[in-house]
Design an enzyme around this catalytic site. Sequence first.
Site, PDB file in Angstrom:
ATOM      1  N   ARG A  69     -58.377   1.725 -79.245  1.00  0.00           N
ATOM      2  CA  ARG A  69     -58.755   3.106 -78.950  1.00  0.00           C
ATOM      3  C   ARG A  69     -58.309   3.838 -77.600  1.00  0.00           C
ATOM      4  O   ARG A  69     -58.922   4.285 -77.062  1.00  0.00           O
ATOM      5  CB  ARG A  69     -60.276   3.234 -78.912  1.00  0.00           C
ATOM      6  CG  ARG A  69     -61.043   2.933 -80.282  1.00  0.00           C
ATOM      7  CD  ARG A  69     -60.956   4.287 -81.166  1.00  0.00           C
ATOM      8  NE  ARG A  69     -61.228   3.990 -82.537  1.00  0.00           N
ATOM      9  CZ  ARG A  69     -62.474   4.431 -82.942  1.00  0.00           C
ATOM     10  NH1 ARG A  69     -63.348   4.844 -81.902  1.00  0.00           N
ATOM     11  NH2 ARG A  69     -62.889   3.955 -84.097  1.00  0.00           N
ATOM     12  N   ARG A  85     -61.621  10.179 -77.170  1.00  0.00           N
ATOM     13  CA  ARG A  85     -62.531  11.103 -76.539  1.00  0.00           C
ATOM     14  C   ARG A  85     -62.645  10.786 -75.206  1.00  0.00           C
ATOM     15  O   ARG A  85     -63.060  11.818 -74.355  1.00  0.00           O
ATOM     16  CB  ARG A  85     -63.811  11.057 -77.273  1.00  0.00           C
ATOM     17  CG  ARG A  85     -63.897  11.873 -78.395  1.00  0.00           C
ATOM     18  CD  ARG A  85     -64.903  11.505 -79.218  1.00  0.00           C
ATOM     19  NE  ARG A  85     -65.223  10.137 -79.637  1.00  0.00           N
ATOM     20  CZ  ARG A  85     -66.089   9.554 -80.393  1.00  0.00           C
ATOM     21  NH1 ARG A  85     -67.118  10.407 -80.580  1.00  0.00           N
ATOM     22  NH2 ARG A  85     -66.042   8.112 -80.664  1.00  0.00           N
ATOM     23  N   ARG A 115     -58.319  18.191 -79.790  1.00  0.00           N
ATOM     24  CA  ARG A 115     -59.548  18.065 -81.057  1.00  0.00           C
ATOM     25  C   ARG A 115     -60.388  19.284 -80.998  1.00  0.00           C
ATOM     26  O   ARG A 115     -60.719  19.717 -82.104  1.00  0.00           O
ATOM     27  CB  ARG A 115     -60.302  16.842 -80.312  1.00  0.00           C
ATOM     28  CG  ARG A 115     -61.758  16.717 -81.354  1.00  0.00           C
ATOM     29  CD  ARG A 115     -61.194  15.748 -82.255  1.00  0.00           C
ATOM     30  NE  ARG A 115     -62.623  15.084 -82.952  1.00  0.00           N
ATOM     31  CZ  ARG A 115     -63.226  15.638 -84.029  1.00  0.00           C
ATOM     32  NH1 ARG A 115     -63.229  16.736 -84.441  1.00  0.00           N
ATOM     33  NH2 ARG A 115     -64.446  14.962 -84.219  1.00  0.00           N
ATOM     34  N   ASP A 165     -56.717   6.489 -88.893  1.00  0.00           N
ATOM     35  CA  ASP A 165     -57.940   5.795 -88.862  1.00  0.00           C
ATOM     36  C   ASP A 165     -57.748   4.934 -90.016  1.00  0.00           C
ATOM     37  O   ASP A 165     -57.067   5.169 -91.209  1.00  0.00           O
ATOM     38  CB  ASP A 165     -59.383   6.830 -89.059  1.00  0.00           C
ATOM     39  CG  ASP A 165     -60.370   6.156 -89.008  1.00  0.00           C
ATOM     40  OD1 ASP A 165     -60.827   6.235 -87.786  1.00  0.00           O
ATOM     41  OD2 ASP A 165     -61.110   5.815 -89.767  1.00  0.00           O
ATOM     42  N   TYR A 218     -67.532   0.159 -95.374  1.00  0.00           N
ATOM     43  CA  TYR A 218     -67.642   1.657 -95.365  1.00  0.00           C
ATOM     44  C   TYR A 218     -67.634   2.474 -96.748  1.00  0.00           C
ATOM     45  O   TYR A 218     -68.300   3.308 -96.846  1.00  0.00           O
ATOM     46  CB  TYR A 218     -66.461   2.244 -94.204  1.00  0.00           C
ATOM     47  CG  TYR A 218     -66.750   1.774 -92.939  1.00  0.00           C
ATOM     48  CD1 TYR A 218     -67.464   2.701 -92.187  1.00  0.00           C
ATOM     49  CD2 TYR A 218     -66.133   1.026 -92.327  1.00  0.00           C
ATOM     50  CE1 TYR A 218     -67.832   2.592 -90.712  1.00  0.00           C
ATOM     51  CE2 TYR A 218     -66.279   0.604 -91.010  1.00  0.00           C
ATOM     52  CZ  TYR A 218     -67.109   1.297 -90.356  1.00  0.00           C
ATOM     53  OH  TYR A 218     -67.366   1.022 -88.978  1.00  0.00           O
TER      54      TYR A 218
HETATM   55  O1  CP3 Z   1     -56.127   4.740 -80.178  1.00  0.00           O
HETATM   56  C1  CP3 Z   1     -56.569   4.157 -81.341  1.00  0.00           C
HETATM   57  O2  CP3 Z   1     -56.674   2.911 -81.376  1.00  0.00           O
HETATM   58  C2  CP3 Z   1     -55.675   4.429 -82.525  1.00  0.00           C
HETATM   59  C3  CP3 Z   1     -56.663   5.219 -83.186  1.00  0.00           C
HETATM   60  C4  CP3 Z   1     -57.958   4.564 -84.036  1.00  0.00           C
HETATM   61  C5  CP3 Z   1     -58.970   5.208 -84.540  1.00  0.00           C
HETATM   62  N1  CP3 Z   1     -59.750   4.647 -85.102  1.00  0.00           N
HETATM   63  C6  CP3 Z   1     -59.238   6.865 -84.277  1.00  0.00           C
HETATM   64  C7  CP3 Z   1     -60.420   7.349 -84.034  1.00  0.00           C
HETATM   65  C8  CP3 Z   1     -57.847   3.355 -84.770  1.00  0.00           C
HETATM   66  C9  CP3 Z   1     -57.189   2.197 -84.583  1.00  0.00           C
HETATM   67  C10 CP3 Z   1     -59.159   3.347 -85.391  1.00  0.00           C
HETATM   68  C11 CP3 Z   1     -59.815   2.035 -86.047  1.00  0.00           C
HETATM   69  C12 CP3 Z   1     -61.103   2.353 -86.697  1.00  0.00           C
HETATM   70  N2  CP3 Z   1     -61.591   3.401 -87.381  1.00  0.00           N
HETATM   71  C13 CP3 Z   1     -62.034   1.179 -86.897  1.00  0.00           C
HETATM   72  C14 CP3 Z   1     -61.618  -0.342 -86.382  1.00  0.00           C
HETATM   73  C15 CP3 Z   1     -61.715  -0.484 -84.863  1.00  0.00           C
HETATM   74  C16 CP3 Z   1     -63.127  -0.515 -84.474  1.00  0.00           C
HETATM   75  O3  CP3 Z   1     -63.443   0.258 -83.696  1.00  0.00           O
HETATM   76  O4  CP3 Z   1     -64.216  -1.226 -84.879  1.00  0.00           O
HETATM   77  C17 CP3 Z   1     -63.171   1.684 -87.604  1.00  0.00           C
HETATM   78  C18 CP3 Z   1     -64.345   0.614 -87.944  1.00  0.00           C
HETATM   79  C19 CP3 Z   1     -62.800   2.711 -87.786  1.00  0.00           C
HETATM   80  C20 CP3 Z   1     -63.863   3.925 -88.572  1.00  0.00           C
HETATM   81  C21 CP3 Z   1     -64.253   5.026 -87.726  1.00  0.00           C
HETATM   82  N3  CP3 Z   1     -63.660   6.113 -87.229  1.00  0.00           N
HETATM   83  C22 CP3 Z   1     -65.548   5.082 -87.192  1.00  0.00           C
HETATM   84  C23 CP3 Z   1     -66.517   4.182 -87.283  1.00  0.00           C
HETATM   85  C24 CP3 Z   1     -65.648   6.109 -86.277  1.00  0.00           C
HETATM   86  C25 CP3 Z   1     -66.633   6.637 -85.548  1.00  0.00           C
HETATM   87  C26 CP3 Z   1     -67.240   6.324 -84.291  1.00  0.00           C
HETATM   88  C27 CP3 Z   1     -66.374   6.940 -83.124  1.00  0.00           C
HETATM   89  O5  CP3 Z   1     -65.984   6.266 -82.519  1.00  0.00           O
HETATM   90  O6  CP3 Z   1     -66.539   8.448 -83.261  1.00  0.00           O
HETATM   91  C28 CP3 Z   1     -64.215   6.588 -86.278  1.00  0.00           C
HETATM   92  C29 CP3 Z   1     -63.602   8.164 -85.743  1.00  0.00           C
HETATM   93  C30 CP3 Z   1     -62.463   7.786 -84.672  1.00  0.00           C
HETATM   94  N4  CP3 Z   1     -61.558   7.237 -85.019  1.00  0.00           N
HETATM   95  C31 CP3 Z   1     -62.215   8.750 -83.759  1.00  0.00           C
HETATM   96  C32 CP3 Z   1     -61.030   8.261 -83.140  1.00  0.00           C
HETATM   97  C33 CP3 Z   1     -60.505   8.814 -81.900  1.00  0.00           C
HETATM   98  C34 CP3 Z   1     -63.398   9.426 -82.976  1.00  0.00           C
HETATM   99  C35 CP3 Z   1     -63.202  10.737 -83.536  1.00  0.00           C
HETATM  100  C36 CP3 Z   1     -63.479  12.087 -82.844  1.00  0.00           C
HETATM  101  O7  CP3 Z   1     -62.714  12.673 -81.941  1.00  0.00           O
HETATM  102  O8  CP3 Z   1     -64.755  12.294 -82.933  1.00  0.00           O
END
Ligand code: CP3
Length: 345
Positions: free
Chosen positions: A27, A31, A40, A77, A152
Amino acid sequence: MTQTPTKPLLRALAGERVAPAPIWLMRQAGRYLPEYRALRAKAGGFLDLCFTPDYATEITLQPIRRFGLDAAILFSDILVIPWALGQPLRFEEGRGPVLEPIAPDGLDRLEREGVVERLAPVFETVRRVKSALPPPTTLIGFAGAPWTVACYMIEGGGSKEFLKAKRWALGAPDRFQQLIDLLVVATVDYLSAQVEAGAETLQLFDSWAGVLSETELERWSIAPLQRIVEGVKARHPSVPVILFPRGSGLGYARFAEASGADGLGLDTTVPLRFAAELQKQITVQGNLDPAALVTGGRALEEGIDRILSALGAGPFIFNLGHGVVPETPPEHVAALIERIQRTAA
Ligand code: CP3
């Protein structure tokens, strides 16, 4: 022919000790960065960010420009696979992903054909990022592991215990196996297409491996991940694969010996002495507490130094034990990278 890699991250994955340790952060885009929040706000929604190559390329590159990390991770994602299988998905502000939950009798409605075609914008992003990266920077592609993605898909979003998914896995294992099997196939195709577009290594996120018992971990996490590693390497023999089976505890030893992967992402709870044992078999990656990165100062410095002194002598990639959280001050990320890069000994 397999060539000896020159990029620091790829050298570490080939089993070399690299000093200073290569570093990237799960990540690393997101944000906590004001430039991400600005983009965003401009885009329609989170999925629009993922599926618009202009946006996704820019966001992938933001942390590289700011910090000069050793790797860029594709901005996307793990849930784009269920989306491409036809499962309705949206991201709600403050709530995270929301899917229309799938039941055992809904498997047949998933659209197994055309998954890679529907994800074409992702591969376009990979191509654009690849051509924009500085030469020493490695491009990481990724996907979710079948167990975590299934969680999920079944719950319809996040959950504490993933009880619905576990009840399905325990109560109707043959049907659950069919879901896992179709995710294995889709994931191998998806990751192979990322490699063909320019991804140089791949990480699989099994974020919820930690809710499984020993037997279930073997069947629903280790076995499908083995098949994915095998399937991707059958098409692209030289691409290294990193697994992140978060929370799998002593189960990490099974991933080190049996998964066929090249790197193992360690979560925050993995004891460093155990990590050093794993490192005899596989390149390890991790595992600074994301909260230490939020806190900064002494807590951050001590956390970094403890990890470097335990793991710096073997094949190692510095990372967090889970993703960067939104509360993280970007200056702390800069301080972390500075400290790692100063430690060349
Ligand atoms: O920078 C990076 O690592 C690359 C991008 C990336 C995202 N999600 C962007 C994202 C990666 C590698 C992921 C993986 C991901 N997504 C996982 C596995 C890693 C982990 O955190 O355990 C999982 C479980 C998800 C599913 C997911 N996506 C969730 C549960 C959420 C909501 C929680 C949160 O952090 O907001 C997301 C949204 C998400 N994926 C965001 C980002 C940058 C936030 C979105 C926003 O801008 O609101």
